[in-house]
Design an enzyme around this catalytic site. Structure first.
Site, mmCIF file in Angstrom:
data_model
loop_
_atom_site.group_PDB
_atom_site.id
_atom_site.type_symbol
_atom_site.label_atom_id
_atom_site.label_comp_id
_atom_site.label_asym_id
_atom_site.label_seq_id
_atom_site.Cartn_x
_atom_site.Cartn_y
_atom_site.Cartn_z
ATOM 1 N N SER A 56 -1.967 3.644 1.495
ATOM 2 C CA SER A 56 -1.037 2.606 1.959
ATOM 3 C C SER A 56 -0.845 1.528 0.896
ATOM 4 C CB SER A 56 -1.542 1.979 3.273
ATOM 5 O OG SER A 56 -2.638 1.099 3.076
ATOM 6 N N LYS A 57 -1.890 1.213 0.174
ATOM 7 C CA LYS A 57 -1.773 0.174 -0.854
ATOM 8 C C LYS A 57 -1.062 0.696 -2.107
ATOM 9 C CE LYS A 57 -3.496 -3.139 1.511
ATOM 10 N NZ LYS A 57 -2.597 -4.231 1.959
ATOM 11 N N ILE A 82 -13.236 -8.973 -1.910
ATOM 12 C CA ILE A 82 -13.116 -10.395 -1.619
ATOM 13 C C ILE A 82 -13.906 -10.686 -0.347
ATOM 14 C CG2 ILE A 82 -11.516 -12.301 -1.157
ATOM 15 C CD1 ILE A 82 -11.179 -11.024 -3.927
ATOM 16 N N ASN A 121 1.122 -10.394 3.645
ATOM 17 C CA ASN A 121 -0.333 -10.360 3.538
ATOM 18 C C ASN A 121 -1.005 -9.541 4.636
ATOM 19 O OD1 ASN A 121 -3.130 -11.493 2.784
ATOM 20 N ND2 ASN A 121 -2.857 -12.214 4.889
ATOM 21 N N SER A 130 -4.076 -4.078 -3.116
ATOM 22 C CA SER A 130 -5.523 -3.924 -3.292
ATOM 23 C C SER A 130 -5.792 -3.158 -4.576
ATOM 24 C CB SER A 130 -6.121 -3.162 -2.106
ATOM 25 O OG SER A 130 -7.462 -2.764 -2.370
ATOM 26 N N TYR A 153 -6.115 4.038 3.787
ATOM 27 C CA TYR A 153 -5.954 2.655 3.319
ATOM 28 C C TYR A 153 -5.498 2.630 1.862
ATOM 29 C CZ TYR A 153 -7.138 -2.063 1.780
ATOM 30 O OH TYR A 153 -7.087 -3.320 1.221
#
Length: 256
Positions: A157-158, A187, A90, A141, A154
């Site tokens: 990376s996901k 979220i 996580n 994500s 980002y």
């Protein structure tokens, strides 16, 4: 759904989705190993878990970008519990930046935490998961499934985590280990503020989420935690290699 007797390791468990997942799995009877950088926050989560389960989690502090710290996470978990049934990757960081202004330093920082550390921890955990016929849940994500401007490193990376999920699922299926990911939309956690977004910008961001998510609102960490628990449980025993959007329908939306 029960995790009685199961040992579950959750990285980034001190806040947000990690915290909500820890508390939810504690309610379902899991034995927990929780990692994070902030000792005070981890201790707070531990108390919340104890309140619902009467079982005290193992707490492990460290930096995910530090190889020795990552190794210590696995070593400490196995030393304490003598087994591992579920790994929940996580921990991650979120930063803004485009191809015009994302430095290589920022790129490396994001990939070291969001990808390299996940690769290393998974690699170290696999022998124990094969022994227990356990499973892996990666927290990705919606940015790994759809393209958005302004968060390039980002998002990349996901995407890497989603691809890793499928590849490792194929590699470990014959050994009885399932591998899946959840891909949250917006979220309500503090990850955006921790990365430098001020209160005014964050309020606009959440307001905009009402239009960019089909269900008309951002999600909460508890909703993601329940999806994680499902994929980690025997209720999903015939599911592997899945990137599951938990995003209020954002992944099916197109601009008009």
């Amino acid at each position: 759904m029960t995790f009685s007797g199961k040992v579950i390791l959750i990285t980034g468990a001190s806040l947000g989705i990690g915290r909500a997942t820890a508390i939810h799995l504690a309610e379902l009877g899991a034995k927990l190993a929780l990692t994070g950088r902030n000792v005070t926050n981890l201790q707070s989560v531990s108390k919340e878990c104890e309140a619902v389960s009467k079982s005290k989690p193992l707490l492990i502090t460290g930096e995910m970008a530090n190889e020795q710290d990552v190794k210590n996470i696995i070593d400490s978990t196995i030393k304490h519990y003598s087994r591992l049934d579920v790994l929940i990757n996580n921990a991650g960081i979120w930063e803004m930046g485009s191809i015009e202004n994302t430095s290589l330093e920022q790129y490396d920082r994001i990939f070291n935490v969001n990808v390299r550390a996940v690769y290393q921890l998974t690699m170290l955990a696999v022998p124990h998961l094969i022994e227990s016929k356990g499973n892996i849940i990666n927290i990705s994500s919606i940015c790994g499934l759809r393209s958005f401007g302004g968060i390039l490193a980002y998002s990349m990376s996901k995407s890497a985590i989603d691809q890793m999920t499928g590849c490792v699922a194929l590699e470990l299926a014959s050994k009885g280990v399932r591998v899946n990911s959840v891909d949250p939309g917006v979220i309500i956690t503090d990850i955006h503020k921790r990365s430098g977004m001020d209160d005014e910008a964050y309020d606009r961001f959440l307001e905009r989420a009402k239009e960019t998510h089909a269900l008309g609102r951002p999600g909460n960490a508890e909703e993601v935690a329940k999806a994680i628990a499902f994929l980690a449980s025997e209720e999903s025993s015939y599911i592997t290699g899945v990137n599951l959007p938990v995003d209020g329908g954002r992944h099916v939306m197109c601009p008009r």
